[in-house]
Write an enzyme that holds these catalytic residues in place. Structure first.
Site, PDB file in Angstrom:
ATOM      1  N   SER A  90       0.828  -1.206   0.000  1.00 26.53           N
ATOM      2  CA  SER A  90       0.000   0.000   0.000  1.00 26.53           C
ATOM      3  C   SER A  90       0.859   1.250   0.000  1.00 26.53           C
ATOM      4  CB  SER A  90      -0.853   0.041   1.267  1.00 26.53           C
ATOM      5  OG  SER A  90      -1.625  -1.107   1.370  1.00 26.53           O
ATOM      6  N   HIS A 149      -0.951  -2.485  -7.171  1.00 23.37           N
ATOM      7  CA  HIS A 149      -1.727  -2.199  -5.958  1.00 23.37           C
ATOM      8  C   HIS A 149      -3.217  -2.353  -6.243  1.00 23.37           C
ATOM      9  CE1 HIS A 149      -2.856   1.020  -2.725  1.00 23.37           C
ATOM     10  NE2 HIS A 149      -3.019  -0.202  -2.274  1.00 23.37           N
ATOM     11  N   GLU A 193      -3.637   0.372  -9.080  1.00 17.16           N
ATOM     12  CA  GLU A 193      -2.644   1.441  -9.110  1.00 17.16           C
ATOM     13  C   GLU A 193      -1.299   0.774  -9.412  1.00 17.16           C
ATOM     14  OE1 GLU A 193      -1.940   3.357  -5.276  1.00 17.16           O
ATOM     15  OE2 GLU A 193      -1.704   5.292  -6.248  1.00 17.16           O
ATOM     16  N   ASN A 236      -3.125   6.085  -1.255  1.00 18.85           N
ATOM     17  CA  ASN A 236      -3.022   6.211   0.201  1.00 18.85           C
ATOM     18  C   ASN A 236      -2.467   7.550   0.668  1.00 18.85           C
ATOM     19  OD1 ASN A 236      -4.201   3.844   1.297  1.00 18.85           O
ATOM     20  ND2 ASN A 236      -2.609   2.720   0.214  1.00 18.85           N
TER      21      ASN A 236
HETATM   22  P1  NAD Z   1      -3.191  -9.611   5.968  1.00 18.97           P
HETATM   23  O1  NAD Z   1      -2.588  -9.361   7.291  1.00 18.97           O
HETATM   24  O2  NAD Z   1      -4.655  -9.847   5.864  1.00 18.97           O
HETATM   25  O3  NAD Z   1      -2.470 -10.878   5.262  1.00 18.97           O
HETATM   26  C1  NAD Z   1      -1.084 -11.013   5.156  1.00 18.97           C
HETATM   27  C2  NAD Z   1      -0.750 -12.486   4.920  1.00 18.97           C
HETATM   28  O4  NAD Z   1       0.639 -12.603   4.659  1.00 18.97           O
HETATM   29  C3  NAD Z   1      -1.048 -13.372   6.124  1.00 18.97           C
HETATM   30  O5  NAD Z   1      -1.903 -14.437   5.733  1.00 18.97           O
HETATM   31  C4  NAD Z   1       0.334 -13.893   6.534  1.00 18.97           C
HETATM   32  O6  NAD Z   1       0.312 -15.228   7.035  1.00 18.97           O
HETATM   33  C5  NAD Z   1       1.079 -13.843   5.205  1.00 18.97           C
HETATM   34  N1  NAD Z   1       2.530 -13.844   5.322  1.00 18.97           N
HETATM   35  C6  NAD Z   1       3.318 -13.233   6.243  1.00 18.97           C
HETATM   36  N2  NAD Z   1       4.612 -13.514   6.002  1.00 18.97           N
HETATM   37  C7  NAD Z   1       4.648 -14.297   4.896  1.00 18.97           C
HETATM   38  C8  NAD Z   1       5.699 -14.929   4.149  1.00 18.97           C
HETATM   39  N3  NAD Z   1       6.979 -14.792   4.494  1.00 18.97           N
HETATM   40  N4  NAD Z   1       5.355 -15.690   3.083  1.00 18.97           N
HETATM   41  C9  NAD Z   1       4.057 -15.844   2.731  1.00 18.97           C
HETATM   42  N5  NAD Z   1       3.020 -15.283   3.396  1.00 18.97           N
HETATM   43  C10 NAD Z   1       3.324 -14.529   4.466  1.00 18.97           C
HETATM   44  O7  NAD Z   1      -2.738  -8.395   5.049  1.00 18.97           O
HETATM   45  P2  NAD Z   1      -3.519  -7.750   3.803  1.00 18.97           P
HETATM   46  O8  NAD Z   1      -4.484  -6.750   4.308  1.00 18.97           O
HETATM   47  O9  NAD Z   1      -3.963  -8.820   2.878  1.00 18.97           O
HETATM   48  O10 NAD Z   1      -2.332  -6.917   3.132  1.00 18.97           O
HETATM   49  C11 NAD Z   1      -1.398  -7.544   2.298  1.00 18.97           C
HETATM   50  C12 NAD Z   1      -0.692  -6.476   1.487  1.00 18.97           C
HETATM   51  O11 NAD Z   1      -1.657  -5.790   0.691  1.00 18.97           O
HETATM   52  C13 NAD Z   1       0.003  -5.404   2.324  1.00 18.97           C
HETATM   53  O12 NAD Z   1       1.165  -4.993   1.678  1.00 18.97           O
HETATM   54  C14 NAD Z   1      -1.036  -4.279   2.350  1.00 18.97           C
HETATM   55  O13 NAD Z   1      -0.456  -3.022   2.549  1.00 18.97           O
HETATM   56  C15 NAD Z   1      -1.619  -4.404   0.966  1.00 18.97           C
HETATM   57  N6  NAD Z   1      -2.972  -3.855   0.770  1.00 18.97           N
HETATM   58  C16 NAD Z   1      -3.941  -4.042   1.714  1.00 18.97           C
HETATM   59  C17 NAD Z   1      -5.222  -3.545   1.503  1.00 18.97           C
HETATM   60  C18 NAD Z   1      -6.336  -3.757   2.502  1.00 18.97           C
HETATM   61  O14 NAD Z   1      -7.405  -3.162   2.340  1.00 18.97           O
HETATM   62  N7  NAD Z   1      -6.148  -4.606   3.494  1.00 18.97           N
HETATM   63  C19 NAD Z   1      -5.521  -2.865   0.308  1.00 18.97           C
HETATM   64  C20 NAD Z   1      -4.521  -2.715  -0.660  1.00 18.97           C
HETATM   65  C21 NAD Z   1      -3.244  -3.235  -0.412  1.00 18.97           C
END
Ligand code: NAD
Length: 298
Positions: free
Chosen positions: A120, A141, A153, A191
């Site tokens: 993000s 993104h 994005e 963001n």
């Molecule tokens: P989340 O916490 O829901 O999920 C993250 C996952 O990554 C978990 O299941 C965890 O077990 C896994 N993980 C951690 N270390 C790992 C590794 N070494 N290998 C494989 N898997 C691993 O997080 P999220 O909300 O899905 O966010 C993920 C990414 O997407 C982040 O970079 C976040 O900034 C981005 N993002 C999030 C949103 C949102 O609305 N939540 C929107 C756009 C982008």
């Protein structure tokens, strides 16, 4: 490189949606997570979301079956990445973790594979710099929920090649998304604009200007936002919001991005929003009713 083979790293909120849309559009997808239970949960979520699409007439039963057959899961990153043409990393928003994952991906993935991050806010240039292929590293993104939201994005790192950008733009269109290409500065566009608004909403609550419902109602009815900023923060994940604000604060060195102490406290207390069942609102599985957390009704 075969761009048919997609690996998604991280099966959380975003990873399951990203895997879903690639599989639905005919790609062969491997979803990788260190946590096996999370992979199981992700496949269940994808199944439920596909059922919803079928019930709305957006997909046939046959297409749902094909989508699920395009998808497999792995806890082993080595096996999960060996044949990938594109890897989309969607692991936890933590810079050290992402740098570690990209060092690994650079070693493991085919030499011509594109490495994308769904981060993000973390610098694509910084992520690319730990690899030996910075020209093939890019930001992809997606927005939450991925199967519904149209925008991707696309973030060009300092070294990202024109060819890689064009490939990812074309691929995003193939997924039925609308790509917007932006440059790599803290928070990119989405963001950089969204998080200060969410932070200001949390400050308004913290300073007692209004309660949770009033803040969200003003923004929903007054600005025609589909969701108020506090509900949106719960939906995104308060830990994710805090990480992004810290990236903006560190990246620009400007106190206007300082995260509200209430947000910091909630994350420290493990109240991360929808994914933990409590944030500004309470979330009960199976219930659609939105209830403000007791902490904010006293
Ligand atoms: P989340 O916490 O829901 O999920 C993250 C996952 O990554 C978990 O299941 C965890 O077990 C896994 N993980 C951690 N270390 C790992 C590794 N070494 N290998 C494989 N898997 C691993 O997080 P999220 O909300 O899905 O966010 C993920 C990414 O997407 C982040 O970079 C976040 O900034 C981005 N993002 C999030 C949103 C949102 O609305 N939540 C929107 C756009 C982008």
């Amino acid at each position: 490189m075969v761009l048919q083979n997609i690996t998604v790293i991280g099966a959380g909120t975003m990873g399951n949606g990203i895997a879903h849309i690639f599989a639905q559009n005919g790609f062969t997808v491997i979803l990788v997570d260190v946590n096996a239970a999370q992979l199981e949960k992700a496949v269940q979520t994808i199944g439920r979301n596909l059922d919803r699409q079928v019930s709305k007439g957006m997909l046939t039963e046959e297409q749902k079956k094909i989508t699920l057959s395009n998808l497999s899961t792995q806890t082993d990153i080595v096996a999960g990445t060996a044949k990938a043409g594109l890897i989309v990393e969607a692991a936890t928003e933590n810079i050290e973790l992402k740098l570690k994952i990209f060092r690994q991906l650079d070693e493991l993935a085919p030499a011509d594979a594109i490495l994308a991050s769904n981060t993000s806010s973390i610098s694509i240039t910084k992520i690319a710099a730990v690899t030996k292929r910075p020209g093939s590293v890019i930001g992809m993104h997606f927005m939450n929920p991925v199967p519904v939201m149209k925008l991707v994005e696309i973030i060009n790192g300092y070294a990202t090649t024109k060819e890689v950008t064009e490939t990812i733009v074309a691929l995003s269109k193939q997924l039925g998304k609308v790509p917007c290409v932006v440059n790599d500065y803290p928070g990119f566009i989405a963001n950089r604009i969204l998080m200060p608004m969410i932070n200001e909403a949390i400050y308004s609550l913290y300073e007692g200007v209004a309660d949770v419902e009033a803040i969200d109602t003003v923004m929903k009815l007054g600005m025609a936002h589909p969701m108020g900023p506090l509900q949106l923060a719960d939906f995104i994940g308060l830990d994710v919001c805090l990480s992004i604000l810290r990236v903006l604060y560190d990246g620009f060195g400007n106190t206007k991005y300082a995260p509200c102490p209430l947000l910091v406290n909630m994350v420290t207390a493990g109240k991360l929003g929808m994914k933990t069942g409590e944030g500004f609102y309470l979330y009960t599985p199976g219930s659609k009713e939105l209830m403000v957390s007791e902490r904010f009704t006293k």
